[in-house]
Design a protein around this motif. Structure first.
Motif, PDB file in Angstrom:
ATOM      1  N   GLN A 104       0.782  -1.358  -0.004  1.00 21.51           N
ATOM      2  CA  GLN A 104       0.005   0.044  -0.131  1.00 21.51           C
ATOM      3  C   GLN A 104       0.819   1.129   0.013  1.00 21.51           C
ATOM      4  OE1 GLN A 104      -2.762  -0.106   3.216  1.00 21.51           O
ATOM      5  NE2 GLN A 104      -4.106  -1.429   2.004  1.00 21.51           N
ATOM      6  N   PHE A 105       1.879   1.274   0.837  1.00 25.51           N
ATOM      7  CA  PHE A 105       2.815   2.231   0.874  1.00 25.51           C
ATOM      8  C   PHE A 105       3.462   2.651  -0.596  1.00 25.51           C
ATOM      9  CE2 PHE A 105       3.935   2.843   5.459  1.00 25.51           C
ATOM     10  CZ  PHE A 105       2.974   3.175   5.691  1.00 25.51           C
TER      11      PHE A 105
ATOM     12  N   LEU B 261       3.456   5.782  -5.587  1.00 24.02           N
ATOM     13  CA  LEU B 261       3.505   6.056  -7.060  1.00 24.02           C
ATOM     14  C   LEU B 261       2.100   6.882  -7.565  1.00 24.02           C
ATOM     15  CD1 LEU B 261       4.462   2.377  -7.942  1.00 24.02           C
ATOM     16  CD2 LEU B 261       5.881   4.467  -8.200  1.00 24.02           C
ATOM     17  N   LYS B 262       1.086   6.672  -6.981  1.00 23.37           N
ATOM     18  CA  LYS B 262      -0.023   7.237  -7.235  1.00 23.37           C
ATOM     19  C   LYS B 262      -0.177   9.054  -7.003  1.00 23.37           C
ATOM     20  CE  LYS B 262      -4.448   7.852  -8.320  1.00 23.37           C
ATOM     21  NZ  LYS B 262      -5.085   7.847  -9.545  1.00 23.37           N
TER      22      LYS B 262
ATOM     23  N   VAL C   3       5.719  14.935  -1.967  1.00 22.74           N
ATOM     24  CA  VAL C   3       4.202  14.028  -2.171  1.00 22.74           C
ATOM     25  C   VAL C   3       3.695  13.888  -0.781  1.00 22.74           C
ATOM     26  CG1 VAL C   3       3.115  12.016  -2.927  1.00 22.74           C
ATOM     27  CG2 VAL C   3       4.999  13.202  -4.388  1.00 22.74           C
ATOM     28  N   PRO C   4       2.550  14.521  -0.607  1.00 19.45           N
ATOM     29  CA  PRO C   4       1.739  14.458   0.597  1.00 19.45           C
ATOM     30  C   PRO C   4       1.382  12.950   0.874  1.00 19.45           C
ATOM     31  CG  PRO C   4       0.629  16.213  -0.504  1.00 19.45           C
ATOM     32  CD  PRO C   4       1.652  15.588  -1.488  1.00 19.45           C
TER      33      PRO C   4
ATOM     34  N   ALA D  79      -1.884   1.702 -13.979  1.00 22.39           N
ATOM     35  CA  ALA D  79      -2.657   2.676 -13.554  1.00 22.39           C
ATOM     36  C   ALA D  79      -4.113   2.285 -13.150  1.00 22.39           C
ATOM     37  CB  ALA D  79      -2.786   4.112 -14.703  1.00 22.39           C
ATOM     38  N   THR D  80      -4.442   1.335 -14.043  1.00 21.77           N
ATOM     39  CA  THR D  80      -5.883   1.112 -13.640  1.00 21.77           C
ATOM     40  C   THR D  80      -6.028   0.325 -12.474  1.00 21.77           C
ATOM     41  OG1 THR D  80      -6.204   0.671 -16.141  1.00 21.77           O
ATOM     42  CG2 THR D  80      -7.824  -0.642 -14.811  1.00 21.77           C
ATOM     43  N   VAL D  81      -4.895  -0.607 -12.216  1.00 20.14           N
ATOM     44  CA  VAL D  81      -5.085  -1.416 -10.886  1.00 20.14           C
ATOM     45  C   VAL D  81      -4.860  -0.156  -9.815  1.00 20.14           C
ATOM     46  CG1 VAL D  81      -3.613  -2.882  -9.581  1.00 20.14           C
ATOM     47  CG2 VAL D  81      -4.056  -3.415 -11.882  1.00 20.14           C
ATOM     48  N   MET D  82      -4.161   0.586  -9.721  1.00 25.49           N
ATOM     49  CA  MET D  82      -3.931   1.640  -8.799  1.00 25.49           C
ATOM     50  C   MET D  82      -5.337   2.289  -8.710  1.00 25.49           C
ATOM     51  SD  MET D  82      -0.073   2.883  -8.436  1.00 25.49           S
ATOM     52  CE  MET D  82       0.386   3.527 -10.055  1.00 25.49           C
ATOM     53  N   ASN D  83      -5.710   2.883  -9.575  1.00 21.94           N
ATOM     54  CA  ASN D  83      -7.042   3.658  -9.451  1.00 21.94           C
ATOM     55  C   ASN D  83      -8.227   2.834  -8.662  1.00 21.94           C
ATOM     56  OD1 ASN D  83      -6.024   5.944 -10.493  1.00 21.94           O
ATOM     57  ND2 ASN D  83      -6.688   5.381 -12.418  1.00 21.94           N
ATOM     58  N   GLU D  84      -8.212   1.253  -8.954  1.00 24.07           N
ATOM     59  CA  GLU D  84      -9.180   0.462  -8.397  1.00 24.07           C
ATOM     60  C   GLU D  84      -9.021   0.339  -7.035  1.00 24.07           C
ATOM     61  OE1 GLU D  84      -9.277  -2.848 -10.439  1.00 24.07           O
ATOM     62  OE2 GLU D  84     -10.398  -2.175 -12.221  1.00 24.07           O
TER      63      GLU D  84
END
Length: 329
Positions: A193-194, A199-200, A210-211, A322-327
């Motif tokens: 998760q970190f 990355l996101k 990055v906050p 990117a799709t995976v991380m957005n989900e």
């Protein structure tokens, strides 16, 4: 050593690494996994070298078929991940309790001589001694808090292994892994998760710090252990350990969560601006295993946290679309 070994939960994170190690060591390996939470792709490298039973670990009849002729059953099947503890406690308990009973009874009916059961550092919650030896009292602080569904199920699993099954096995061992991590461990654990959140965050904030919000103030400490070292420990325990014994398998290199965030950021080349928030109810401020007992068996964790984070981050960089991380986020 070699012979026939059955691994329940063999397509799970630790299970898959263990299965591949046992194949390399010359074992005749069978895997029991319903593939609902595990991932068969983790076993793609050894799929021709194993026997796969796509059965539920709570189905005793199916387990008896899989366990036939086994020298040892290694029971790793469980619903892990802190997010699951809070959101799916009924499933965590159902798999943990009924699975342990079914495995022990199926092994007994099939004449399996040796049983290895995976427990967890969660059985201590907030341990009274740090580094924590195996004989510290187990703890269930609050039966209302769903977080303890997992730790509670592991306490009962140990009771089942050592007491309910004590007359029926030549050797019974329990290991308590501590904060395992590594490539392909899923997406609901702290290090993945970190990594994915960092990355996101870099996508959203292309320049500058990055906050990065964390639960609590970051002073909480853990001792993370790379998955290859955990597998080395399981093999060493089974090969050299004793009957009716409990072993901590982990690393005693402690790190604060704030330091962990910094190391993840440095590994990825991202400056993370840590922003504390309210800690989750039931969290543990400090956890580190005393691994003296395993060291006496010749066990030595070899992979440092920085090296392990590099290997882990490389896998997630390659596999985090990117799709995976957005989900996920």
């Amino acid at each position: 050593m070699s012979g026939r070994v059955v691994v329940t939960g063999g397509s799970g994170f630790i299970g898959a690494y263990l299965v591949k190690r046992l194949v390399r060591d010359g074992w005749n390996v069978a895997v029991v996994d319903n593939l609902v939470r595990g991932d068969a792709a983790r076993l793609s490298d050894v799929v021709d070298d194993i026997e796969l039973f796509t059965s539920d670990e709570r189905d005793q009849d199916a387990l008896e078929k899989a366990f036939g002729g086994a020298d040892v059953v290694m029971h790793l099947a469980a619903v892990n991940g802190t997010e699951n503890f809070y959101k799916r406690p009924e499933l965590v308990l159902d798999v943990g309790l009924r699975g342990a009973l079914a495995v022990v009874n199926a092994g007994r009916a099939s004449g399996v001589p040796d049983l290895v059961v995976a427990s967890s550092a969660e059985v201590y919650q907030t341990p009274s001694v740090v580094p924590t030896p195996e004989d510290v009292a187990l703890m269930l602080p609050d039966s209302i808090n769903p977080r303890y569904s997992y730790g509670g199920s592991k306490i009962v699993s140990e009771l089942i292994a050592f007491n309910y099954a004590q007359e029926h096995y030549r050797q019974v061992q329990v290991f308590r892994p501590h904060n395992v991590y590594g490539p392909d461990m899923g997406w609901k654990h702290v290090i993945p998760q970190f990594i994915t959140r960092a990355l996101k965050g870099r996508e959203e904030v292309p320049a500058g710090a990055v906050p990065f919000q964390i639960q609590g103030d970051g002073s909480e400490t853990r001792a993370f252990c790379y998955v290859d070292d955990i597998v080395d420990g399981i093999v060493a325990m089974y090969t050299h350990g004793g009957h009716r014994e409990i072993y901590h398998i982990g690393n005693d290199e402690m790190v604060s969560i704030r330091d962990l965030v910094g190391r993840v950021g440095r590994t990825l080349g991202i400056d993370l601006d840590i922003q504390p928030s309210e800690a989750a109810a039931g969290g543990t401020p400090v956890r580190c295993p005393d691994i003296t007992k395993m060291r006496k068996l010749g066990y030595r964790p070899e992979v440092s946290l920085d090296e392990g984070l590099q290997r882990t981050a490389a896998w997630y960089l390659e596999n985090s679309s990117a799709t995976v991380m957005n989900e996920l986020l």
